[in-house]
Design a protein around this motif. Structure first.
Motif, PDB file in Angstrom:
ATOM      1  N   GLY A 290       0.825  -1.207   0.000  1.00  0.00           N
ATOM      2  CA  GLY A 290       0.000   0.000   0.000  1.00  0.00           C
ATOM      3  C   GLY A 290       0.850   1.243   0.000  1.00  0.00           C
ATOM      4  O   GLY A 290       2.083   1.178  -0.005  1.00  0.00           O
ATOM      5  N   THR A 291       0.197   2.404  -0.005  1.00  0.00           N
ATOM      6  CA  THR A 291       0.929   3.659   0.039  1.00  0.00           C
ATOM      7  C   THR A 291       1.571   3.790   1.421  1.00  0.00           C
ATOM      8  O   THR A 291       1.131   3.133   2.371  1.00  0.00           O
ATOM      9  CB  THR A 291      -0.006   4.853  -0.181  1.00  0.00           C
ATOM     10  OG1 THR A 291      -0.958   4.864   0.884  1.00  0.00           O
ATOM     11  CG2 THR A 291      -0.746   4.752  -1.500  1.00  0.00           C
ATOM     12  N   PRO A 292       2.596   4.632   1.535  1.00  0.00           N
ATOM     13  CA  PRO A 292       3.246   4.780   2.847  1.00  0.00           C
ATOM     14  C   PRO A 292       2.241   5.138   3.940  1.00  0.00           C
ATOM     15  O   PRO A 292       2.328   4.620   5.058  1.00  0.00           O
ATOM     16  CB  PRO A 292       4.231   5.914   2.607  1.00  0.00           C
ATOM     17  CG  PRO A 292       4.508   5.892   1.153  1.00  0.00           C
ATOM     18  CD  PRO A 292       3.281   5.393   0.482  1.00  0.00           C
ATOM     19  N   LYS A 293       1.276   5.999   3.605  1.00  0.00           N
ATOM     20  CA  LYS A 293       0.304   6.420   4.608  1.00  0.00           C
ATOM     21  C   LYS A 293      -0.585   5.249   5.055  1.00  0.00           C
ATOM     22  O   LYS A 293      -0.834   5.061   6.240  1.00  0.00           O
ATOM     23  CB  LYS A 293      -0.547   7.564   4.046  1.00  0.00           C
ATOM     24  CG  LYS A 293      -1.348   8.252   5.133  1.00  0.00           C
ATOM     25  CD  LYS A 293      -1.953   9.545   4.646  1.00  0.00           C
ATOM     26  CE  LYS A 293      -2.985  10.064   5.643  1.00  0.00           C
ATOM     27  NZ  LYS A 293      -2.453  10.195   7.011  1.00  0.00           N
ATOM     28  N   GLU A 294      -1.022   4.456   4.074  1.00  0.00           N
ATOM     29  CA  GLU A 294      -1.831   3.274   4.404  1.00  0.00           C
ATOM     30  C   GLU A 294      -1.063   2.325   5.321  1.00  0.00           C
ATOM     31  O   GLU A 294      -1.585   1.821   6.308  1.00  0.00           O
ATOM     32  CB  GLU A 294      -2.203   2.505   3.132  1.00  0.00           C
ATOM     33  CG  GLU A 294      -3.407   3.057   2.387  1.00  0.00           C
ATOM     34  CD  GLU A 294      -3.499   2.473   0.975  1.00  0.00           C
ATOM     35  OE1 GLU A 294      -4.167   3.093   0.156  1.00  0.00           O
ATOM     36  OE2 GLU A 294      -2.879   1.412   0.714  1.00  0.00           O
ATOM     37  N   ILE A 295       0.187   2.091   4.936  1.00  0.00           N
ATOM     38  CA  ILE A 295       1.008   1.151   5.704  1.00  0.00           C
ATOM     39  C   ILE A 295       1.200   1.668   7.128  1.00  0.00           C
ATOM     40  O   ILE A 295       1.119   0.917   8.090  1.00  0.00           O
ATOM     41  CB  ILE A 295       2.395   0.977   5.031  1.00  0.00           C
ATOM     42  CG1 ILE A 295       2.245   0.427   3.630  1.00  0.00           C
ATOM     43  CG2 ILE A 295       3.337   0.173   5.903  1.00  0.00           C
ATOM     44  CD1 ILE A 295       2.234  -1.051   3.519  1.00  0.00           C
ATOM     45  N   TYR A 296       1.414   2.968   7.238  1.00  0.00           N
ATOM     46  CA  TYR A 296       1.734   3.544   8.543  1.00  0.00           C
ATOM     47  C   TYR A 296       0.499   3.658   9.424  1.00  0.00           C
ATOM     48  O   TYR A 296       0.514   3.289  10.597  1.00  0.00           O
ATOM     49  CB  TYR A 296       2.369   4.922   8.349  1.00  0.00           C
ATOM     50  CG  TYR A 296       3.032   5.462   9.590  1.00  0.00           C
ATOM     51  CD1 TYR A 296       4.280   4.975   9.996  1.00  0.00           C
ATOM     52  CD2 TYR A 296       2.436   6.461  10.350  1.00  0.00           C
ATOM     53  CE1 TYR A 296       4.887   5.462  11.125  1.00  0.00           C
ATOM     54  CE2 TYR A 296       3.047   6.948  11.483  1.00  0.00           C
ATOM     55  CZ  TYR A 296       4.270   6.450  11.868  1.00  0.00           C
ATOM     56  OH  TYR A 296       4.885   6.923  12.996  1.00  0.00           O
TER      57      TYR A 296
END
Lengths: 371, 293
Positions: free
Chosen positions: A216-222
């Protein structure tokens, strides 16, 4: 049709399967980072994209062309290695143009391409030197120049920054990102450093034990980790994981933990969880990032659900930009991130603002996310 | 760091140092003595040797013995001197060293960078050839040379020495390439270089030290070989060592010691030269791989 398509790809050595059913679609211009601890299969996957290792089963295609069994030099890819792998017997100029020479590009064109790349990477003054006479950062640039000059469809980076010192690593990171923004090429980048993954990527594939844990995108992952592994691997200091009990009265859901004295603290959740099988009294794991556990003045003003908990401070670690505070919640050490000048003294009690907007729940058995 | 190293270094006083050099000098002289006597006696007329002291300096300095050994001395039946045999040796050694070194490098490259099932066993078997005594292969080798029609020719000797040399040269290069970064080969593959291009353009140019070791080793062994030369060579392909033996051991006429000494020096000269020119790389090459950098 995606640009780089990895479909059901597995890798086995004999009877041992080290990479299980990987599916990734990379669009043109994407910066995909494969991140995970050592031995998770990320480099193996990269080598399979490069054609340096065979694909045991499944299919890999670039621009719609199946690449299984195609020689590395015919895939129109370029790779930057961890050790840079510069040919020690050749000058920088020869290193950069070697690939073009092998592809029978005439000399004037080779030189033109080399000069363009050397200009872009600011290594023109190094062209006549041997790799042994270069510093780590310069070698890194040359390695990138060697990849750029081929004008490949896909760039592959295998932990390219791990041999540099801390400051240079940050500089080169920015440089790679700039380069990607300017050229818009497709990049697959392997690293074990989650900060590199977060800062560089447009999408991240977190890997562990030969499985893609989350893509996923960095934001999703985080913000929305799929499981405990992803939650604790990404972020530094890593996410606090607290043993908690689910409290639900039908309308609202909350989790209950204990404070440093063992007294119960109820933290209401923003949204009721959709998983109806979870009932009042179930044991869950509550995940809170250090920055969601801060001093009341430093709390996110846009957060809608901040709970204040008073707790004793055990250790303070001033890091300059922030002060990390260790306290005990739910029977274990918990790290909070406070403003640098927050008035905190070890041994004293202070108020913590817990931003429950960002709280996530996991099942203690399966370690999967409860939504 | 500099401070730490001077503090921890072993301190030796001046007296110990002088003693140390004295002992070393003595050893050096001791080792040089035989060679010195050879040189001295080769510069004397025969009468001085037979009539007097081997250790004494020549009363008359003369190069007659050198000239004689090179072009006039009786070797076997012809009074040709050592000259033609010297060239025989060169014609044998140069191709044998070159071929066995290149093949060894190629083997080392394959055994480390193009690994296949059973490669370690194959390497073990090749190593085994280093331990086979020369005498054991004499008869099978004679048979093979007979079948191939190479018996009694320089080409035959080259074949024998190449076959024997591959074991050692493979050992050297395999161990050298084992620590050579495989990423370089992979980078070259991605750049589009094939098997031989990677070998010629990347592996070999980076193999200086180990090539020197291999060349010195092969050159010395092949040049000094007597057994194969004596067994498999004809009169017109006999190497220097066999000719020197024929010169020294001839049972007719006067023993011309001064000529023998000069001949022996001629025979030792090429190996000596190789050591002097390439010797400083020898230790460096032997050590490489054992210590990083």
């Amino acid at each position: 049709m995606s640009f780089l398509k990895i479909e059901n790809v597995t890798k086995s050595y004999g009877a041992v399967e080290v990479l299980h059913q990987v599916d990734i679609d990379v669009e043109e211009g994407e910066f995909l980072v494969l991140v995970g601890p050592s031995g998770c299969g990320k480099s193996t996957l990269l080598n399979m994209i490069a054609g340096l290792e065979e694909i045991s089963s499944g299919e890999m295609s670039i621009k719609g062309q199946v690449m299984n069994g195609v020689h590395p030099s015919k895939r129109n890819i370029a790779m930057v290695f961890q050790s840079y792998a510069l040919y020690p017997n050749m000058t920088v100029a020869q290193n950069i143009t070697f690939g073009l020479e092998m592809h029978n590009v005439p000399k004037p064109e080779r030189d033109a391409a080399m000069n363009k790349v050397a200009d872009m990477l600011q290594i023109t003054q190094l062209l006549s030197r041997k790799p042994g006479q270069l510093s780590g950062g310069q070698r890194q640039r040359v390695a990138m120049g060697r990849a750029l000059v081929r004008n490949p469809d896909v760039f592959l980076f295998d932990e390219p920054l791990s041999n540099l010192d801390a400051k240079l690593r940050v500089d080169m990171r920015t440089e790679i990102k700039k380069l990607h923004q300017r050229l818009g090429t497709t990049i697959v980048y392997v690293t074990h450093d989650q900060i590199e993954a977060m800062t560089l990527s447009t999408r991240i594939a977190v890997m562990n034990g030969g499985y893609i844990q989350q893509l996923g995108t960095p934001k999703e992952i985080y913000d929305n980790p799929a499981n405990i592994f992803v939650a604790s691997f990404m972020g530094s200091p890593s996410m606090n994981l607290l043993a908690a009990t689910l409290r639900s009265d039908g309308a609202r859901t909350a989790v209950e933990i204990t404070d440093w004295e063992g007294k119960p603290v109820v933290l209401p959740l923003m949204e009721a969880i959709t998983d109806v099988s979870r009932k009042d009294g179930d044991r869950v794991i509550l995940g809170i990032r250090p920055e969601a556990l801060t001093d009341p003045d430093g709390a996110d003003r846009n957060a809608r659900n901040v709970v204040t908990v008073s707790n004793r401070i055990d250790v303070t670690e001033p890091a300059g930009s922030d002060t990390f505070v260790t306290t005990v919640l739910a029977g274990g050490d918990v790290v909070g991130r406070m403003r640098a000048d927050a008035a905190v003294v070890p041994g004293q009690t202070c108020d913590f603002a817990v931003n429950m907007d960002k709280a996530v729940l996991f099942d203690p058995e399966t370690e999967m996310r409860i939504r | 760091m500099a401070v730490a190293s001077t503090d921890t270094a072993i301190r030796t006083g001046n007296a110990t140092r002088v003693l140390l050099y004295l002992v070393l000098l003595l050893f050096a002289l001791f080792y040089l003595l035989p060679f010195g006597i050879m040189v001295l006696n080769s510069l004397k007329p025969l009468s001085e040797i037979t009539g007097g002291n081997m250790m004494a300096l020549p009363e008359v300095w003369t190069l007659d013995a050198w000239r004689n050994a090179w072009s006039q001395a009786q070797i076997g039946v012809e009074p040709t001197g050592l000259q033609p045999y010297f060239w025989n040796s060169i014609k044998m050694v140069v191709p044998a060293v070159a071929i066995s070194t290149v093949l060894g490098a190629l083997n080392g490259y394959i055994l480390t960078k193009w690994r296949f099932r059973g490669d370690t066993i194959l390497f073990g078997l090749m190593l085994f050839s280093c331990f086979i005594p020369f005498q054991i292969v004499l008869i099978p080798m004679a048979r093979i040379l007979g079948i191939t029609g190479l018996a009694g020719s320089t080409a035959g000797l080259v074949l024998v020495h190449v076959v024997y040399g591959i074991g050692f040269s493979t050992l050297y290069f395999r161990n050298y390439y084992a620590v050579f970064p495989t990423e370089l080969v992979r980078a070259a593959q991605i750049d589009g270089a094939g098997f031989f291009r990677i070998f010629w353009r990347i592996m070999l140019p980076s193999s200086g030290p180990i090539t020197v070791v291999c060349v010195i080793w092969q050159f010395t062994n092949i040049w000094n070989d007597f057994l194969f030369g004596a067994s498999f060579a004809d009169f017109d392909s006999q190497p220097m060592t066999v000719a020197l033996n024929n010169l020294v051991n001839s049972s007719t006429g006067v023993k011309e010691y001064n000529v023998h000494f000069a001949g022996a020096i001629y025979a030792a000269l090429p190996t000596l030269l190789v050591y002097i020119v390439a010797g400083r790389y020898f230790v460096r090459g032997l050590m490489s791989g054992s210590v990083k950098g």
